[in-house]
Design a protein around this motif. Structure first.
Motif, PDB file in Angstrom:
ATOM      1  N   TYR A   1       2.579  -4.332  -7.278  1.00 32.04           N
ATOM      2  CA  TYR A   1       1.023  -4.025  -7.589  1.00 32.04           C
ATOM      3  C   TYR A   1       0.757  -2.818  -6.772  1.00 32.04           C
ATOM      4  CZ  TYR A   1      -3.654  -6.119  -8.603  1.00 32.04           C
ATOM      5  OH  TYR A   1      -4.653  -6.247  -9.240  1.00 32.04           O
ATOM      6  N   GLY A   2      -0.185  -2.002  -7.906  1.00 30.26           N
ATOM      7  CA  GLY A   2      -0.746  -0.822  -7.370  1.00 30.26           C
ATOM      8  C   GLY A   2      -2.310  -1.002  -7.016  1.00 30.26           C
TER       9      GLY A   2
ATOM     10  N   LEU B   1      -7.749  -3.677   0.482  1.00 28.68           N
ATOM     11  CA  LEU B   1      -8.455  -4.433  -0.589  1.00 28.68           C
ATOM     12  C   LEU B   1      -7.707  -4.235  -1.849  1.00 28.68           C
ATOM     13  CD1 LEU B   1     -12.130  -3.870   0.729  1.00 28.68           C
ATOM     14  CD2 LEU B   1     -10.499  -5.982   1.088  1.00 28.68           C
ATOM     15  N   LEU B   2      -7.550  -2.734  -2.120  1.00 31.67           N
ATOM     16  CA  LEU B   2      -7.140  -2.517  -3.523  1.00 31.67           C
ATOM     17  C   LEU B   2      -5.884  -3.125  -3.938  1.00 31.67           C
ATOM     18  CD1 LEU B   2      -8.189   1.318  -3.544  1.00 31.67           C
ATOM     19  CD2 LEU B   2      -8.799  -0.388  -5.337  1.00 31.67           C
ATOM     20  N   THR B   3      -4.997  -2.959  -2.868  1.00 31.09           N
ATOM     21  CA  THR B   3      -3.398  -3.613  -3.049  1.00 31.09           C
ATOM     22  C   THR B   3      -3.402  -5.037  -2.707  1.00 31.09           C
ATOM     23  OG1 THR B   3      -2.805  -2.769  -0.757  1.00 31.09           O
ATOM     24  CG2 THR B   3      -2.633  -1.418  -2.475  1.00 31.09           C
TER      25      THR B   3
ATOM     26  N   ALA C   1      -2.085   7.640  -7.703  1.00 31.34           N
ATOM     27  CA  ALA C   1      -2.259   6.545  -6.705  1.00 31.34           C
ATOM     28  C   ALA C   1      -2.440   5.380  -7.159  1.00 31.34           C
ATOM     29  CB  ALA C   1      -3.489   7.084  -5.853  1.00 31.34           C
ATOM     30  N   ILE C   2      -3.240   5.193  -8.289  1.00 25.92           N
ATOM     31  CA  ILE C   2      -3.394   3.905  -9.095  1.00 25.92           C
ATOM     32  C   ILE C   2      -2.012   3.455  -9.544  1.00 25.92           C
ATOM     33  CG2 ILE C   2      -4.326   2.865 -11.075  1.00 25.92           C
ATOM     34  CD1 ILE C   2      -6.816   4.564 -10.858  1.00 25.92           C
ATOM     35  N   PHE C   3      -1.244   4.261 -10.169  1.00 23.77           N
ATOM     36  CA  PHE C   3       0.130   3.612 -10.692  1.00 23.77           C
ATOM     37  C   PHE C   3       1.267   3.395  -9.902  1.00 23.77           C
ATOM     38  CE2 PHE C   3      -2.147   4.993 -14.720  1.00 23.77           C
ATOM     39  CZ  PHE C   3      -2.401   3.549 -15.049  1.00 23.77           C
ATOM     40  N   ALA C   4       1.024   3.706  -8.415  1.00 21.90           N
ATOM     41  CA  ALA C   4       2.089   3.540  -7.522  1.00 21.90           C
ATOM     42  C   ALA C   4       2.103   2.034  -7.246  1.00 21.90           C
ATOM     43  CB  ALA C   4       1.894   4.420  -6.225  1.00 21.90           C
ATOM     44  N   ASP C   5       3.567   1.819  -6.884  1.00 22.25           N
ATOM     45  CA  ASP C   5       3.715   0.270  -6.556  1.00 22.25           C
ATOM     46  C   ASP C   5       3.736   0.170  -4.984  1.00 22.25           C
ATOM     47  OD1 ASP C   5       4.815  -2.487  -5.866  1.00 22.25           O
ATOM     48  OD2 ASP C   5       6.297  -2.302  -7.249  1.00 22.25           O
ATOM     49  N   TYR C   6       2.741  -0.377  -4.320  1.00 20.01           N
ATOM     50  CA  TYR C   6       2.775  -0.340  -2.813  1.00 20.01           C
ATOM     51  C   TYR C   6       3.103  -1.715  -2.322  1.00 20.01           C
ATOM     52  CZ  TYR C   6      -0.536   3.093  -3.678  1.00 20.01           C
ATOM     53  OH  TYR C   6      -1.412   4.307  -4.190  1.00 20.01           O
ATOM     54  N   GLY C   7       4.270  -2.583  -3.351  1.00 15.67           N
ATOM     55  CA  GLY C   7       4.846  -3.477  -2.644  1.00 15.67           C
ATOM     56  C   GLY C   7       4.399  -4.764  -3.509  1.00 15.67           C
TER      57      GLY C   7
ATOM     58  N   ARG D   1      -0.230  -4.274 -12.377  1.00 11.41           N
ATOM     59  CA  ARG D   1       0.763  -4.925 -11.967  1.00 11.41           C
ATOM     60  C   ARG D   1       2.051  -3.978 -12.536  1.00 11.41           C
ATOM     61  NH1 ARG D   1       0.388  -9.977  -9.663  1.00 11.41           N
ATOM     62  NH2 ARG D   1      -1.604 -11.190 -10.029  1.00 11.41           N
ATOM     63  N   PHE D   2       3.160  -4.275 -11.982  1.00 10.79           N
ATOM     64  CA  PHE D   2       4.291  -3.461 -12.734  1.00 10.79           C
ATOM     65  C   PHE D   2       5.572  -4.426 -12.653  1.00 10.79           C
ATOM     66  CE2 PHE D   2       1.945  -0.489  -9.661  1.00 10.79           C
ATOM     67  CZ  PHE D   2       1.479   0.049 -10.469  1.00 10.79           C
ATOM     68  N   SER D   3       5.920  -4.448 -13.846  1.00 13.68           N
ATOM     69  CA  SER D   3       7.383  -5.194 -14.267  1.00 13.68           C
ATOM     70  C   SER D   3       8.125  -4.640 -15.046  1.00 13.68           C
ATOM     71  CB  SER D   3       6.929  -6.686 -14.598  1.00 13.68           C
ATOM     72  OG  SER D   3       6.083  -7.240 -13.858  1.00 13.68           O
ATOM     73  N   PRO D   4       9.464  -4.852 -15.187  1.00 11.58           N
ATOM     74  CA  PRO D   4      10.447  -4.584 -16.022  1.00 11.58           C
ATOM     75  C   PRO D   4      10.282  -5.528 -17.371  1.00 11.58           C
ATOM     76  CG  PRO D   4      11.671  -5.658 -14.455  1.00 11.58           C
ATOM     77  CD  PRO D   4      10.258  -5.358 -14.125  1.00 11.58           C
ATOM     78  N   LYS D   5      10.528  -5.065 -18.320  1.00 13.38           N
ATOM     79  CA  LYS D   5      10.576  -5.898 -19.757  1.00 13.38           C
ATOM     80  C   LYS D   5      11.005  -5.118 -20.752  1.00 13.38           C
ATOM     81  CE  LYS D   5       7.406  -8.959 -22.073  1.00 13.38           C
ATOM     82  NZ  LYS D   5       6.066  -9.377 -22.462  1.00 13.38           N
ATOM     83  N   TYR D   6      11.807  -5.756 -21.612  1.00 14.38           N
ATOM     84  CA  TYR D   6      12.966  -5.130 -22.706  1.00 14.38           C
ATOM     85  C   TYR D   6      13.258  -4.064 -22.286  1.00 14.38           C
ATOM     86  CZ  TYR D   6      10.735  -9.009 -25.274  1.00 14.38           C
ATOM     87  OH  TYR D   6      10.076 -10.288 -25.734  1.00 14.38           O
TER      88      TYR D   6
END
Length: 364
Positions: free
Chosen positions: A280-281, A142-144, A271-277, A285-290
């Motif tokens: 998204y954690g 549910l979290l991911t 755990a919160i800031f890991a990318d599970y695919g 969300r996680f993205s590259p920027k600049y």
């Protein structure tokens, strides 16, 4: 039962060990740096951008840019209530909409720390009306957003895919996490957030749901400049998918806490800031920027929108909240769910793109 509990603890230890390694870049002591412009030059240019986008595109809301604890920009524009001519101020409370999800994820991890929830627990343990089709759906799924439960699954319980095999953003999943928090803690969702997070950080202007003191109303500015909407806010408790209201200063306090153990332990933050695919954690969300790692989330609901960006290496926090959700003629491009995505930007998104471009010294 003892074997099941032991297996769940082992699963949590494996999850935390893996995610701790994956998240060192986010948790290591970051190196502070100045913007491409001097602080004063950045503030002047950013203030000019607020004025221009408010004038030309109807930005109505608030924005804050901070490097560490140093606030570089803190502005408000437009009206909170057009009928009563009440202006927005930097202290105005806005709906966070889906930015709320990070608080829901934090609450789950606090209960994991308390030993009251396991990420491997099936949601049926907390939501007794779970249909048989959901028997393999866990808290972690549910979290991911990997549960297979779509936003229409409350009426149609069939899963979109087997849990853990794919991704589908699901507000319903975070509503179910709200139930888990309330059952495991014995408190209402908003009360748990207040006692375990908001009070600890001095977030006195943050709550689950709108309050009678709130002056802001949500609007949609039409292409010809007419303001539509403006219905009074519904009062009462919200929910873990999008019910929290907050202010710029409170959200900065929350952002700063995420670099410390004040609320969440290092293992919980890992755990919160890991990318599970799919980028998204747990509620982020996680993205590259600049050329930087961006940790972010957005929300939108009934005339409101919110953007919460964190660049951890720079210790940069950018927060924008608006009560005009109408699109502009501009577009923005972000990496969303692992794919470069171009979309029509509302005025708050246009403003965030402008101030971040100024900070990192990129050409228009």
């Amino acid at each position: 039962m003892k074997l099941l509990r032991h297996a769940a603890r082992l699963d949590l230890r494996r999850t935390i060990s893996l995610t701790l390694l994956m998240s060192l870049a986010f948790l290591a002591p970051p190196a502070k740096s100045a913007p491409a412009l001097s602080d004063d030059a950045f503030a002047r240019a950013a203030n000019e951008a607020v004025d221009r986008i408010a004038r030309e595109d109807g930005f109505s809301g608030v924005i804050l840019v901070a490097r560490g604890d140093q606030v570089l920009l803190r502005r408000a524009a437009g009206l909170a209530d057009h009928q009563r001519n009440i202006p927005n101020t930097p202290e105005t409370r806005f709906s966070l909409a889906s930015v709320t999800k990070q608080f829901t994820a934090a609450a789950i991890m606090l209960l994991v720390e308390d030993g009251k929830i396991s990420l491997a627990d099936p949601i049926s343990k907390y939501f007794v009306k779970s249909p048989p089709e959901w028997k393999d759906v866990t808290i972690k799924h549910l979290l991911t957003h990997s549960s297979g439960i779509g936003d229409k699954n409350a009426a149609h319980p069939a899963l979109m895919f087997a849990p853990g095999t794919d991704y589908e953003y699901s507000n319903t999943g975070y509503l179910l996490l709200t139930d888990a928090i309330e059952k495991a803690s014995g408190q209402r969702y908003g009360e748990f957030l207040r006692t375990r997070i908001f009070a600890k950080l001095g977030m006195d202007d943050t709550s689950d749901g709108a309050q009678s003191r709130d002056t802001v109303r949500g609007y949609y500015r039409s292409a010809d400049g007419r303001w539509q909407g403006g219905e009074p806010l519904g009062l009462g408790p919200g929910h873990g998918a999008g019910g929290v209201f907050s202010t710029l200063d409170d959200m900065l306090a929350w952002s700063r806490s995420l670099d410390t153990d004040t609320v969440l332990s290092a293992s919980s933050r890992a755990a919160i800031f890991a990318d599970y695919g799919h980028g998204y954690g747990f509620g982020w969300r996680f993205s590259p920027k600049y050329g930087q790692s961006l940790i972010w989330h957005t929300g939108a609901s009934l005339g409101f929108a919110a953007i919460f960006d964190r660049f951890p290496v720079e210790q940069l926090t950018v927060i924008a909240m608006t009560n005009n959700s109408a699109p502009t003629g501009s577009t923005a491009t972000l990496v969303i769910e692992g794919k470069e995505t171009t979309f029509q930007a509302n005025a708050s998104r246009k403003l965030v793109e402008e101030v971040e471009r100024l900070y990192f010294g990129r050409a228009p």
